[in-house]
Design an enzyme around this catalytic site. Structure first.
Site, PDB file in Angstrom:
ATOM      1  N   LEU A 160      37.604  57.621  41.467  1.00 54.06           N
ATOM      2  CA  LEU A 160      36.490  57.943  40.225  1.00 54.06           C
ATOM      3  C   LEU A 160      35.472  57.713  40.328  1.00 54.06           C
ATOM      4  CD1 LEU A 160      37.224  53.884  39.252  1.00 54.06           C
ATOM      5  CD2 LEU A 160      38.429  55.768  37.868  1.00 54.06           C
ATOM      6  N   GLU A 192      31.386  53.556  45.839  1.00 55.61           N
ATOM      7  CA  GLU A 192      30.827  53.159  47.284  1.00 55.61           C
ATOM      8  C   GLU A 192      30.710  53.579  47.541  1.00 55.61           C
ATOM      9  OE1 GLU A 192      35.255  51.600  47.815  1.00 55.61           O
ATOM     10  OE2 GLU A 192      34.201  49.476  49.224  1.00 55.61           O
ATOM     11  N   HIS A 223      38.230  44.213  51.651  1.00 60.29           N
ATOM     12  CA  HIS A 223      38.722  44.885  50.382  1.00 60.29           C
ATOM     13  C   HIS A 223      37.526  45.475  50.053  1.00 60.29           C
ATOM     14  CE1 HIS A 223      38.285  43.211  46.181  1.00 60.29           C
ATOM     15  NE2 HIS A 223      37.248  42.184  46.922  1.00 60.29           N
ATOM     16  N   SER A 270      46.169  39.712  42.365  1.00 60.05           N
ATOM     17  CA  SER A 270      45.137  39.239  41.336  1.00 60.05           C
ATOM     18  C   SER A 270      44.497  37.980  41.737  1.00 60.05           C
ATOM     19  CB  SER A 270      45.164  39.926  39.384  1.00 60.05           C
ATOM     20  OG  SER A 270      44.639  39.217  39.365  1.00 60.05           O
ATOM     21  N   ARG A 313      35.130  34.217  44.925  1.00 60.81           N
ATOM     22  CA  ARG A 313      35.400  34.578  45.894  1.00 60.81           C
ATOM     23  C   ARG A 313      34.643  34.378  47.554  1.00 60.81           C
ATOM     24  NH1 ARG A 313      36.068  40.720  43.637  1.00 60.81           N
ATOM     25  NH2 ARG A 313      38.172  40.334  42.380  1.00 60.81           N
TER      26      ARG A 313
END
Lengths: 249, 656
Positions: free
Chosen positions: B62, B444, B420, B303, B349
């Site tokens: 991206l 990232e 992740h 998800s 999370r």
């Protein structure tokens, strides 16, 4: 379980390939097909032999890297499944499995099970886009897209570019791949201005790459891990015809 | 996540640790005017002069694809590199959920300030306010751009864009394309890039891996690569280098990252002088499919939305091996509902991940190896009927069944946390430039805007913000204000870097040891997971810092890489990446040990409340830790960038 593998080995694009037989031992049903190959490869390396080269990356069915012909079927022949998501519970002890690379003139073998799929990139480069430079866009909600069009566009846009369609087709045609992109963009209002030049350019490039023509067999759609419908090809042919009638070159 | 407690905490005056080597270059003025003003003050390269500049972009995900396409559209010569066969394979493609933008299309009170606020707070006050505000500001233009490109976002029947809500927010601001948002956004950027390749404005190098950065007169001037088909080592010159090479979760061996995701590009840049920011900040996602055996090669994310209707539980008694259906209700521990009554199964999370680890550590985990907890839909199916659950989660249930062979409509899913995302990365200033002039880092790969914890649907937003709307401006300022000396690949710096790369490859091939690269990688991963994973403590980190260098030495003595260097050699590719992970792992542990507090994804067991929650120490740790390489085996130098919180006052997060 223990399995016998017949695997296509080929040093590089210039050399000739051949099938080599390997034993895959102590395979667990929870392993993916690629994890089974990992096991075989680890043994080969420890024996000082070169491991079987195959492409893979995300291992969750979305990147489109993996792909091999398993017992005659691209990705192994399970509906909507890529090789990385095929699990060994679909096989049984003592099975003999033949593993080959994609076979198509436009996809030359680079090594073992790795083929060169850059022809797909060149098809996209020829016209598989909407020419919208960064910064030109107005507010997103000024373009309205009927839900059913958005959904149908998404169905076509789901293509992962793995090449199973080409491998499955007796003519090694890339019609499903090309038509999926033409359908995705052609169904959206943003894609209209370039709709007819797009189809002409992309089909030209597709032919230049040496892919075969479509004879409506449907193997491509059956093998597609994203289940792209065959109807996209009809849409592409219709757009191509209109483009020709309009005199778009 | 939503936070209920807003007790203010003390922040140490930032001026106490101003470091001359770290100039964040945050523009003056009120936060909502900074970017606009900066855009005006930055120098421009005129359209006719742009073709005189060459920019290297490494990575085509991206961030990389959007940057390469945008720079090429502007008229620069761009060279773009990927180790994949095609730019479309980058791991951005696997992102499922969505992309945030402060459009406020739902008229539910969203605004740039709210997205900014949620992100700073979600990051547990370890991100730079000015950057986060800019991210929120450009978020809207991303959606506009992507729609113009033909990204098939979900629509309502009216034809307008649909939104869903996501963790960490009380507004619905997430745009999505089914469960394949990352794929569709990446294909949008890939198509824009393809157009520029077709026009000849971008020269694309696929199956080409960057193995070193070349710095001349203190500036990044090129890279050394290996052609992965022929093995040829080559040099490439440019006026600026952009790294968009993603995160390093694969240091843990098992993660949700793609198999090839690696740290080599940023690690080589670190060794050449770019500082590494917050290397220990990693995010562990609570809902992944658990490991099924030693053969496991990677982990698959499910998800987060599943936690809306699924109830998380484990047996009350350690070692209870009965099948879930035979465990009566009063012998089950719905531990999230018990510990966090107001958030229950939707606890954030980091909290949900740690709670799962805790019950497994107590011996109450389920499934093979006892590393799993149940996510049970039976109550939801009873309440809503199977059909509703099928509509909501059908595709996820199918994916789960395909991988595990178990039917989640009949038996509870088993889930376990997995690494992740890495919030850490190369340190960059407000202009996204590293401490090496001319080396920019986006997506990232940089230490990012997410602080110590990233919110869902924000990674896609950051990658595209950097590539489409930020870097193209800031890189122009650098080019326009720099006087370049002419260099070519015959320069001694290129020759030396090529020789080093070649030597290293030879060493890997000639070691001819007894153990495979994967064996070492698994061993490293286990060390990292055990001592630098979900929970960390001083003793464990110190132990890791002893065993990692030992493992690294053994690697170079005992690794077995078959084949040759002059053709496709996947083991050789892997070996180089794992060798770099072995060095990075040490830095992560050094950083985790030094950060004597708990914040976001970084949980130090010594710093928790009585209830086992993370305890931040703003007085001493409200800074970015930027590490400077000083040689392998010698301790890196710590530089501190103070964090100022003028607009969002640091508070303690609580989810009770």
């Amino acid at each position: 379980m223990n399995l016998t593998l017949h695997v296509w080995r080929q040093k590089n694009a210039q050399s000739e390939g051949r099938f080599v037989t390997y034993q895959a031992k102590n395979i667990i049903p929870d392993m993916s097909f690629l994890e089974m190959l990992d096991v075989v490869n680890q043994e080969l390396i420890l024996k000082g032999e070169e491991p079987i080269a195959f492409e893979h990356d995300c291992r969750e069915g979305i990147c489109g890297s993996c792909g091999m012909v398993i017992n005659g079927y691209p990705h192994g022949g399970h509906r909507g499944t890529t090789t990385c998501q095929l699990h060994m519970r679909h096989f049984k002890d003592g099975d003999v499995i033949t593993i080959e690379p994609w076979r198509a003139r436009a996809f030359p073998v680079l090594k073992d099970l790795i083929v060169d799929r850059s022809a797909f990139d060149r098809i996209i480069q020829a016209g598989g886009f909407i020419s919208a430079n960064t910064g030109v866009a107005q507010d997103a909600n000024t373009v309205l897209v009927p839900k059913q069009n958005a959904e149908a566009a998404m169905d076509a846009a789901a293509c992962i570019g793995c090449g199973a369609c080409v491998a499955a087709c007796p003519n090694a045609s890339a019609m499903l791949f090309t038509a999926a992109k033409i359908t995705h963009l052609g169904l959206l209002p943003q894609g209209q201005p370039e709709r007819y030049t797009r189809v002409v350019r992309m089909v030209e490039q597709m032919d230049r790459e040496g892919f075969g023509g479509c004879t409506n067999i449907g193997e491509c759609s059956a093998a597609c891990p994203k289940e792209i419908p065959l109807s996209v090809i009809a849409r592409m042919n219709r757009d191509l015809l209109v483009a020709k009638l309009k005199g778009v070159n | 996540m939503t936070t209920t407690d807003t007790r203010p905490t003390t922040v140490r005056p930032a001026t106490e640790y101003l470091d001359p080597k770290l100039n964040s270059k945050i523009p003056e003025g009120p936060i909502e005017r900074k970017w606009e003003r900066h855009k005006f003050e930055m120098k421009l390269v005129s359209p006719t002069n742009r073709r005189r500049y060459t920019i290297i972009v490494v990575g085509s995900g991206l961030a990389g694809a959007s940057a390469a396409a945008t720079l090429a559209e502007a008229g620069y010569n761009v060279k773009c590199y990927t180790y994949h066969d095609s730019p479309r394979r980058a791991h951005s493609i696997a992102a499922q959920g969505g992309i945030n933008a402060a459009k406020n299309y739902r008229n539910d009170g969203d605004s740039v300030f709210r997205l900014f606020y949620d992100t700073v707070k979600g990051g547990d006050f370890r991100a730079r306010e000015a950057n986060v505000y800019r991210l929120a500001e450009v978020s809207m233009a991303i959606i506009d751009q992507c729609v113009a490109q033909g990204v098939p976002f979900a629509r309502e029947y009216s034809g307008y864009l649909d939104n869903r809500s996501f963790g960490g927010a009380q507004v619905a601001r997430t745009f999505y394309a089914r469960g394949q948002t990352g794929q569709q956004l990446l294909l949008g950027a890939y198509q824009a890039l393809s157009r520029q390749i077709g026009l000849g404005q971008v020269k694309m190098f696929s199956r080409t891996e960057m193995l070193d950065l070349v710095v001349i007169d203190g500036r990044a001037r090129g890279i050394v690569t290996r052609d992965m088909v022929t093995g040829k080592i080559e040099s490439h010159v440019a006026d600026a280098v952009v790294l968009a090479t993603g995160g390093y979760s694969n240091v843990f061996y098992l993660s949700t990252n793609a198999k090839a995701s690696n740290a080599t590009a940023i690690w080589r840049a670190y060794r050449r002088g770019a500082f590494f920011g917050n290397p220990c900040f990693t995010q562990i996602h609570p809902t992944c499919i658990p490991v099924s055996g030693d053969h496991q090669s990677k982990l698959t994310l499910m998800s987060e939305s599943l936690r809306n209707d699924g109830r998380v539980w484990v047996p009350k008694t350690p070692g209870d091996k009965r099948p879930p259906s035979s465990i009566p209700e009063d012998e089950r521990d719905y531990y999230l509902e018990r510990k966090y009554p107001s958030f229950g199964n939707l606890a954030p999370r980091d909290i949900a991940s740690r709670a799962a680890k805790q019950v497994c550590d107590e011996g109450r985990g389920v499934g093979p190896g006892g590393l799993g907890v149940y996510l049970d839909f039976s109550d939801a199916i009873k309440r809503l009927g199977r059909k509703v659950i099928e509509e909501r989660y059908g595709n996820l249930f199918e994916m789960y069944e395909r991988i595990t062979g178990e039917n989640p409509y009949e038996t509870p899913m088993r889930i376990y946390p997995a690494v992740h995302y890495t919030m850490g990365g190369l340190w960059v200033d407000y202009n996204l430039m590293s401490t090496i002039p001319g080396l920019f880092v986006i997506g990232e790969a940089n230490f990012s805007d997410h602080g110590a914890n990233r919110l869902g649907a924000s990674a896609l937003m950051q990658g595209l913000a950097d590539g489409y709307f930020i870097l193209p401006y800031t890189i122009a300022d650098y080019l326009a204000s720099t006087k370049f000396t002419k260099v070519d690949t015959t320069h001694i710096a290129f020759r030396e870097a090529e020789a080093e790369v070649t030597d290293r490859i030879k060493r890997l091939l000639n070691t001819k040891g007894t153990r495979t690269v994967d064996m070492f990688h698994r061993e490293l991963g286990k060390i990292m997971w055990d001592y630098c994973g979900m929970a960390r403590n001083e003793a464990g980190l110190k132990h890791a810092l002893e065993v990692i260098p030992e493992l690294r030495e053994r690697f170079w003595r005992e690794v077995k890489v078959p084949g040759e260097g002059n053709d496709i050699n996947q083991e050789l590719e892997k070996a180089g990446r794992v060798a770099d992970f072995m060095e990075l792992a040490e830095l992560m542990c050094i950083d985790a040990l030094h950060r004597n507090e708990s914040c976001g994804g970084h949980f130090r067991e010594e710093h928790q409340t009585e209830e086992g929650e993370a305890k931040r120490d703003d007085e001493n740790f409200a800074y970015v830790a930027a590490w400077e390489f000083t040689g392998l085996g010698t301790k890196p130098v710590l530089h501190k960038e103070p964090l100022y919180f003028e607009y969002v006052k640091p508070t303690i997060r609580s989810y009770k």
